[in-house]
Design a protein around this motif. Structure first.
Motif, PDB file in Angstrom:
ATOM      1  N   TYR A 135      23.723  33.779  69.803  1.00  0.00           N
ATOM      2  CA  TYR A 135      23.203  33.619  68.441  1.00  0.00           C
ATOM      3  C   TYR A 135      24.136  32.775  67.578  1.00  0.00           C
ATOM      4  O   TYR A 135      23.676  31.953  66.786  1.00  0.00           O
ATOM      5  CB  TYR A 135      22.998  35.003  67.804  1.00  0.00           C
ATOM      6  CG  TYR A 135      22.549  34.931  66.385  1.00  0.00           C
ATOM      7  CD1 TYR A 135      21.243  34.629  66.077  1.00  0.00           C
ATOM      8  CD2 TYR A 135      23.437  35.126  65.341  1.00  0.00           C
ATOM      9  CE1 TYR A 135      20.826  34.529  64.773  1.00  0.00           C
ATOM     10  CE2 TYR A 135      23.034  35.031  64.042  1.00  0.00           C
ATOM     11  CZ  TYR A 135      21.728  34.731  63.769  1.00  0.00           C
ATOM     12  OH  TYR A 135      21.328  34.620  62.477  1.00  0.00           O
ATOM     13  N   VAL A 136      25.453  32.951  67.751  1.00  0.00           N
ATOM     14  CA  VAL A 136      26.396  32.160  66.950  1.00  0.00           C
ATOM     15  C   VAL A 136      26.285  30.682  67.298  1.00  0.00           C
ATOM     16  O   VAL A 136      26.209  29.817  66.413  1.00  0.00           O
ATOM     17  CB  VAL A 136      27.838  32.665  67.154  1.00  0.00           C
ATOM     18  CG1 VAL A 136      28.806  31.858  66.345  1.00  0.00           C
ATOM     19  CG2 VAL A 136      27.953  34.099  66.769  1.00  0.00           C
ATOM     20  N   PHE A 137      26.216  30.376  68.603  1.00  0.00           N
ATOM     21  CA  PHE A 137      26.032  28.981  69.011  1.00  0.00           C
ATOM     22  C   PHE A 137      24.707  28.442  68.493  1.00  0.00           C
ATOM     23  O   PHE A 137      24.601  27.286  68.072  1.00  0.00           O
ATOM     24  CB  PHE A 137      26.063  28.875  70.537  1.00  0.00           C
ATOM     25  CG  PHE A 137      27.437  28.852  71.114  1.00  0.00           C
ATOM     26  CD1 PHE A 137      28.285  27.807  70.848  1.00  0.00           C
ATOM     27  CD2 PHE A 137      27.869  29.856  71.946  1.00  0.00           C
ATOM     28  CE1 PHE A 137      29.538  27.767  71.389  1.00  0.00           C
ATOM     29  CE2 PHE A 137      29.122  29.827  72.494  1.00  0.00           C
ATOM     30  CZ  PHE A 137      29.956  28.784  72.214  1.00  0.00           C
ATOM     31  N   GLU A 139      23.154  29.237  65.788  1.00  0.00           N
ATOM     32  CA  GLU A 139      23.222  28.884  64.371  1.00  0.00           C
ATOM     33  C   GLU A 139      24.029  27.608  64.151  1.00  0.00           C
ATOM     34  O   GLU A 139      23.731  26.836  63.251  1.00  0.00           O
ATOM     35  CB  GLU A 139      23.828  30.035  63.561  1.00  0.00           C
ATOM     36  CG  GLU A 139      22.860  31.155  63.334  1.00  0.00           C
ATOM     37  CD  GLU A 139      21.697  30.756  62.447  1.00  0.00           C
ATOM     38  OE1 GLU A 139      21.876  29.887  61.577  1.00  0.00           O
ATOM     39  OE2 GLU A 139      20.618  31.320  62.629  1.00  0.00           O
ATOM     40  N   LEU A 140      25.050  27.410  65.019  1.00  0.00           N
ATOM     41  CA  LEU A 140      25.792  26.141  64.941  1.00  0.00           C
ATOM     42  C   LEU A 140      24.846  24.973  65.159  1.00  0.00           C
ATOM     43  O   LEU A 140      24.835  23.988  64.396  1.00  0.00           O
ATOM     44  CB  LEU A 140      26.901  26.142  66.005  1.00  0.00           C
ATOM     45  CG  LEU A 140      27.733  24.880  66.149  1.00  0.00           C
ATOM     46  CD1 LEU A 140      28.537  24.650  64.906  1.00  0.00           C
ATOM     47  CD2 LEU A 140      28.645  24.992  67.337  1.00  0.00           C
TER      48      LEU A 140
ATOM     49  N   ASP B  54      33.488  34.130  69.472  1.00  0.00           N
ATOM     50  CA  ASP B  54      32.599  34.196  68.312  1.00  0.00           C
ATOM     51  C   ASP B  54      33.308  33.705  67.060  1.00  0.00           C
ATOM     52  O   ASP B  54      32.755  32.919  66.284  1.00  0.00           O
ATOM     53  CB  ASP B  54      32.157  35.644  68.068  1.00  0.00           C
ATOM     54  CG  ASP B  54      31.158  36.106  69.081  1.00  0.00           C
ATOM     55  OD1 ASP B  54      30.780  35.286  69.921  1.00  0.00           O
ATOM     56  OD2 ASP B  54      30.769  37.273  69.021  1.00  0.00           O
ATOM     57  N   ILE B  57      33.969  29.919  67.169  1.00  0.00           N
ATOM     58  CA  ILE B  57      32.761  29.126  66.934  1.00  0.00           C
ATOM     59  C   ILE B  57      32.323  29.260  65.491  1.00  0.00           C
ATOM     60  O   ILE B  57      31.799  28.319  64.891  1.00  0.00           O
ATOM     61  CB  ILE B  57      31.649  29.555  67.901  1.00  0.00           C
ATOM     62  CG1 ILE B  57      32.095  29.340  69.327  1.00  0.00           C
ATOM     63  CG2 ILE B  57      30.386  28.751  67.670  1.00  0.00           C
ATOM     64  CD1 ILE B  57      32.550  27.951  69.628  1.00  0.00           C
ATOM     65  N   GLN B  58      32.579  30.432  64.915  1.00  0.00           N
ATOM     66  CA  GLN B  58      32.262  30.596  63.494  1.00  0.00           C
ATOM     67  C   GLN B  58      33.075  29.625  62.652  1.00  0.00           C
ATOM     68  O   GLN B  58      32.556  29.019  61.710  1.00  0.00           O
ATOM     69  CB  GLN B  58      32.565  32.034  63.102  1.00  0.00           C
ATOM     70  CG  GLN B  58      32.240  32.360  61.689  1.00  0.00           C
ATOM     71  CD  GLN B  58      33.023  33.556  61.231  1.00  0.00           C
ATOM     72  OE1 GLN B  58      33.749  34.162  61.999  1.00  0.00           O
ATOM     73  NE2 GLN B  58      32.872  33.896  59.989  1.00  0.00           N
ATOM     74  N   MET B  61      31.552  26.415  62.946  1.00  0.00           N
ATOM     75  CA  MET B  61      30.306  26.381  62.189  1.00  0.00           C
ATOM     76  C   MET B  61      30.578  26.137  60.720  1.00  0.00           C
ATOM     77  O   MET B  61      29.835  25.413  60.044  1.00  0.00           O
ATOM     78  CB  MET B  61      29.566  27.686  62.361  1.00  0.00           C
ATOM     79  CG  MET B  61      28.108  27.526  62.161  1.00  0.00           C
ATOM     80  SD  MET B  61      27.392  29.100  62.109  1.00  0.00           S
ATOM     81  CE  MET B  61      28.209  29.750  60.714  1.00  0.00           C
ATOM     82  N   ALA B  64      31.110  22.588  60.372  1.00  0.00           N
ATOM     83  CA  ALA B  64      29.832  21.865  60.380  1.00  0.00           C
ATOM     84  C   ALA B  64      29.152  21.990  59.029  1.00  0.00           C
ATOM     85  O   ALA B  64      28.552  21.036  58.532  1.00  0.00           O
ATOM     86  CB  ALA B  64      28.930  22.405  61.488  1.00  0.00           C
TER      87      ALA B  64
ATOM     88  N   VAL C  66      30.673  38.252  61.480  1.00  0.00           N
ATOM     89  CA  VAL C  66      30.291  36.882  61.829  1.00  0.00           C
ATOM     90  C   VAL C  66      28.937  36.540  61.226  1.00  0.00           C
ATOM     91  O   VAL C  66      28.709  35.441  60.723  1.00  0.00           O
ATOM     92  CB  VAL C  66      30.294  36.714  63.363  1.00  0.00           C
ATOM     93  CG1 VAL C  66      29.799  35.350  63.750  1.00  0.00           C
ATOM     94  CG2 VAL C  66      31.685  36.917  63.892  1.00  0.00           C
ATOM     95  N   ILE C  70      27.675  33.465  58.795  1.00  0.00           N
ATOM     96  CA  ILE C  70      26.555  32.572  59.138  1.00  0.00           C
ATOM     97  C   ILE C  70      25.559  32.529  57.994  1.00  0.00           C
ATOM     98  O   ILE C  70      25.048  31.467  57.622  1.00  0.00           O
ATOM     99  CB  ILE C  70      25.893  33.051  60.439  1.00  0.00           C
ATOM    100  CG1 ILE C  70      26.830  32.844  61.612  1.00  0.00           C
ATOM    101  CG2 ILE C  70      24.603  32.315  60.682  1.00  0.00           C
ATOM    102  CD1 ILE C  70      26.315  33.426  62.890  1.00  0.00           C
ATOM    103  N   VAL C  74      24.267  29.224  55.957  1.00  0.00           N
ATOM    104  CA  VAL C  74      22.868  28.828  55.811  1.00  0.00           C
ATOM    105  C   VAL C  74      22.504  28.724  54.337  1.00  0.00           C
ATOM    106  O   VAL C  74      21.805  27.795  53.911  1.00  0.00           O
ATOM    107  CB  VAL C  74      21.959  29.829  56.550  1.00  0.00           C
ATOM    108  CG1 VAL C  74      20.509  29.567  56.223  1.00  0.00           C
ATOM    109  CG2 VAL C  74      22.158  29.720  58.032  1.00  0.00           C
TER     110      VAL C  74
END
Lengths: 516, 92, 102
Positions: A135-137, A139-140, B54, B57-58, B61, B64, C66, C70, C74
């Motif tokens: 899920y984290v990937f 969202e990336l 995780d 990658i966060q 993100m 990004a 996490v 996210i 978003v």
């Protein structure tokens, strides 16, 4: 071979892109930044080709600390490697294409950085062996693609389509996350292999309706990105609004990632032999392709035309998955038909990624020169741009499924699998609908081919020239790959039999794939 | 009442009926798998050792996202001729 | 057990409120607010699913942390697209800008 290498290459490359861009502006040679992105994609593509060639799959990176089932696990099996190879290869083509296509636009540092994180996210989705990491990937990938869709922010179309895509896709991801949390509540872990053991062994103590609820939410949530029909409405707006290179990425690989997650989670966690969802997937697939094929005929805009035909092709892929799970549930001894349907479906993923990537890039060449997306005004442009037009025609013939081309074989395999049980009424009737859809699709692809290449060019196209080499080369390469897939179909099918076996393997020896 | 509110209300009612009448089990999920004995408050390194991918990658993100914001608020110099857009049903 | 059921219910109600907000409101900003409500509901559900005697399981806490980040990312992207929408139309009403049909 460390399995984290491709991720490190892409993410590190992405972080370094603004710095490289700054450096390249200092020395006034901005192509260095473009070359940097191309290099990162090239390394990744070579990595995955080598991985598949060497046959050392599956590869693991696992943290084995105290509660080991609550730890990270990265796993590249042949299915992941196959999908990742497609993703990184199309990324390579698109980054070469962008050198010519995006020149003259601002914000290119951000563009290349986001392209790299987009592909990194997709590759991560295929490598994650844990639903939350996935899920984290995911969202990336999503955040990069939202921005790339609305990258030309000075146009009303781009921002509007980007906002619509963002709202729909985010709701889909949140529905998927809700189902992931329910799954966590049941099992206490999110590792695929542990989950499948718990769910198949403790199936008596878990309420079945909850599990079906979770399956439905996974299909609906990830199906938003996979453009299954009730959730497809973002796609025909987002594809035309994005720059053509990004349309090729979206249509070629981003929507395939949604299909990948549905494939993987259904086969790895909810075994089709125990749960019945095949008929729902078959109906969704048929609905998707029928609605999309009707909508294609009404379109006057070339990119909207291609976008709707992407939805139709996703219908074929979902139909292949549905047929394989349906047969695996009702006729578990017929492994041959299950693997044939999966083979057709996965082969169609490859065909559609290459073919639709080629079509969007080719359409981008035409649009760049003619400054219009109206099919009526693009009539006959092929005579002025011979290389692009020949490649475009190869892509159209491939997706139309004209018999020697590989696009024919992938659909043919699905049909053969559907006909393997002639007494089954559902499979029988859906074969008829599927064949009608294929014929309609072949009709409109050939109609587009005739209008683009065979008609006489109009007055307004008299000054058109061929585009720059950096745009022609990837289009020509993709056309060559379409032809090579047709000529060397036996080795390609050998390659795809690896992923098929990986998926089928879940059904028979779930304890042997734990990777411990 | 606007039309959208009515539609939304009907949808919500259907969802609630589904959850309450047909599938009330999602409120009573009982764990059949693993349960961790230790408390996160005592062993906070869990997030860095067991789940570091995780978090990493966060971080990417967030990079990004920052890139996305800088792309969406960049200065626009060029005023190209727009590609002609075909909108069904006319403008507006 | 009672607390888990209670929090799961609250999370579901929040998700439904978010859906209602997205489906019925005509202002883009309110649609973003609806997305955020759903995000919060899902996070609450994650924590409810990991509830122990007097703590929450580590995996659930990590997932929630996490997931909050996210959600923030978003929200940032959606708000910046929304600002671009506002620059074009000088309004956030969906009826005024529905040139692409939903």
């Amino acid at each position: 071979m460390n399995p984290m290498l491709p991720l490190l290459t892409l993410l590190g490359g992405s972080v370094a892109t603004p710095l490289v861009g700054m450096f390249s502006r200092k020395i006034r040679f901005e192509k260095i930044r473009d070359a940097w992105a191309i290099l990162a994609f090239l390394v990744t593509t070579c990595y995955f080709s080598y991985l598949i060639y060497s046959g050392k799959l599956p590869l693991y990176y696992a943290v084995k600390l105290e509660p080991s089932w609550a730890s990270i696990e990265i796993r590249i099996d042949s299915f992941s490697a196959y999908m990742s190879l497609i993703f990184s290869f199309l990324g390579l083509m698109v980054s070469i294409y962008s050198v010519g296509y995006m020149s003259g636009e601002t914000g290119l540092d951000e563009y290349y950085a986001l392209l790299l994180t987009l592909v990194a996210g997709m590759i991560g989705v295929t490598m994650a062996n844990d639903l939350f990491t996935l899920y984290v990937f995911w969202e990336l990938m999503c955040i990069s693609s939202y921005t790339l869709v609305s990258f030309r922010k000075h146009r009303w179309e781009a921002v509007e389509a980007g906002f619509k895509y963002l709202v729909m896709s985010t709701i889909g991801s949140l529905i998927a996350l809700y189902s992931i949390s329910l799954l966590y509540g049941i099992a206490g872990t999110l590792n695929f292999s542990e989950l499948s053991q718990i769910i198949s062994s403790g199936a008596e103590s878990i309420s079945t309706s909850t599990l079906y609820f979770i399956i439905a939410m996974i299909i609906a949530g990830f199906g938003v990105t996979a453009a299954i029909v009730p959730f497809h409405t973002w796609l025909p707006d987002a594809h035309p609004a994005a720059p053509s290179s990004i349309s090729a990425m979206l249509s070629g690989v981003v929507i395939k990632t949604g299909a990948y997650v549905i494939f993987r989670s259904l086969y790895a966690v909810f075994f089709p032999t125990e749960f019945l969802y095949g008929h729902i997937l078959i109906l969704f697939g048929l609905l998707t392709m029928s609605v999309a094929n009707i909508m294609v005929i009404l379109q006057k805009d070339i990119k909207r035309f291609l976008a709707y035909s992407s939805i139709a092709n996703m219908g074929y892929i979902i139909l292949g998955l549905g047929v394989s799970t349906y047969i695996a549930h009702f006729y578990p001894s017929d492994i041959a038909a299950v693997s044939l349907a999966l083979l057709g479906s996965l082969f169609h993923v490859l065909n559609h990624a290459v073919g639709k990537g080629l079509l969007f890039l080719g359409a981008g060449c035409f649009i760049k020169q003619a400054k219009t997306r109206n099919i009526a005004k693009l009539e006959g442009i092929g005579r002025k741009m011979p290389v692009s037009a020949v490649s475009f025609s190869v892509g159209l013939l491939n997706l139309a499924g004209v018999p020697p081309m590989s696009g024919f074989w992938s659909k043919f395999f699905i049909i053969i699998a559907m006909l393997s049980h002639p007494k089954d009424t559902l499979l029988h009737t859906s074969t008829i609908v599927f064949v009608v859809n294929i014929l309609v699709a072949a009709g409109y692809y050939l109609w587009l081919l005739q209008r683009i290449t065979l008609r006489k060019p109009g007055e307004q196209l008299s000054k058109i020239r061929e585009v720059s080499p950096s745009m022609v080369i990837p289009v020509a390469i993709l056309a060559c790959i379409c032809i090579l897939l047709t000529l060397f179909i036996a080795p390609v099918l050998d390659l795809i039999s690896g992923p098929v076996e990986a998926l089928i393997g879940y059904l028979h020896k779930p304890e042997a794939i734990g990777g411990v | 009442m606007k039309a959208e509110e009515v539609v939304a209300g009907i949808l919500l009612a259907l969802l609630l009926i589904y959850v309450v009448a047909i599938n009330p089990d999602i409120f009573r999920i009982s764990r059949v798998g693993y349960s961790i004995e230790f408390k996160f408050e005592e062993k906070t390194y869990f997030i860095w050792t067991n789940r570091w991918v995780d978090v990493a990658i966060q971080a990417f993100m967030l990079f990004a996202t920052a890139t996305a914001l800088s792309a969406l608020f960049r200065e626009e110099k060029v005023e190209e001729a727009e590609e002609e857009v075909v909108v069904e049903g006319g403008e507006g | 057990m009672f607390l888990q059921v209670f929090y799961a219910n609250v999370a579901l109600v929040m998700i439904l409120i978010g859906f209602y907000c997205i489906a019925s409101k005509r202002n883009l900003l309110k649609i973003v607010i609806g997305i955020e409500i759903i995000t919060i509901g899902v996070n609450l559900n994650i924590l409810a699913m990991g509830l122990m005697e007097n703590s929450v399981e580590p995996l659930a806490q990590e997932m929630a942390i996490v997931s909050i980040a996210i959600g923030a990312a978003v929200a940032a992207v959606s708000l910046s697209i929304l600002i671009n929408v506002y620059r074009h139309y000088k309004t956030l009403d969906t009826r005024k800008l529905r040139r692409l049909r939903w």
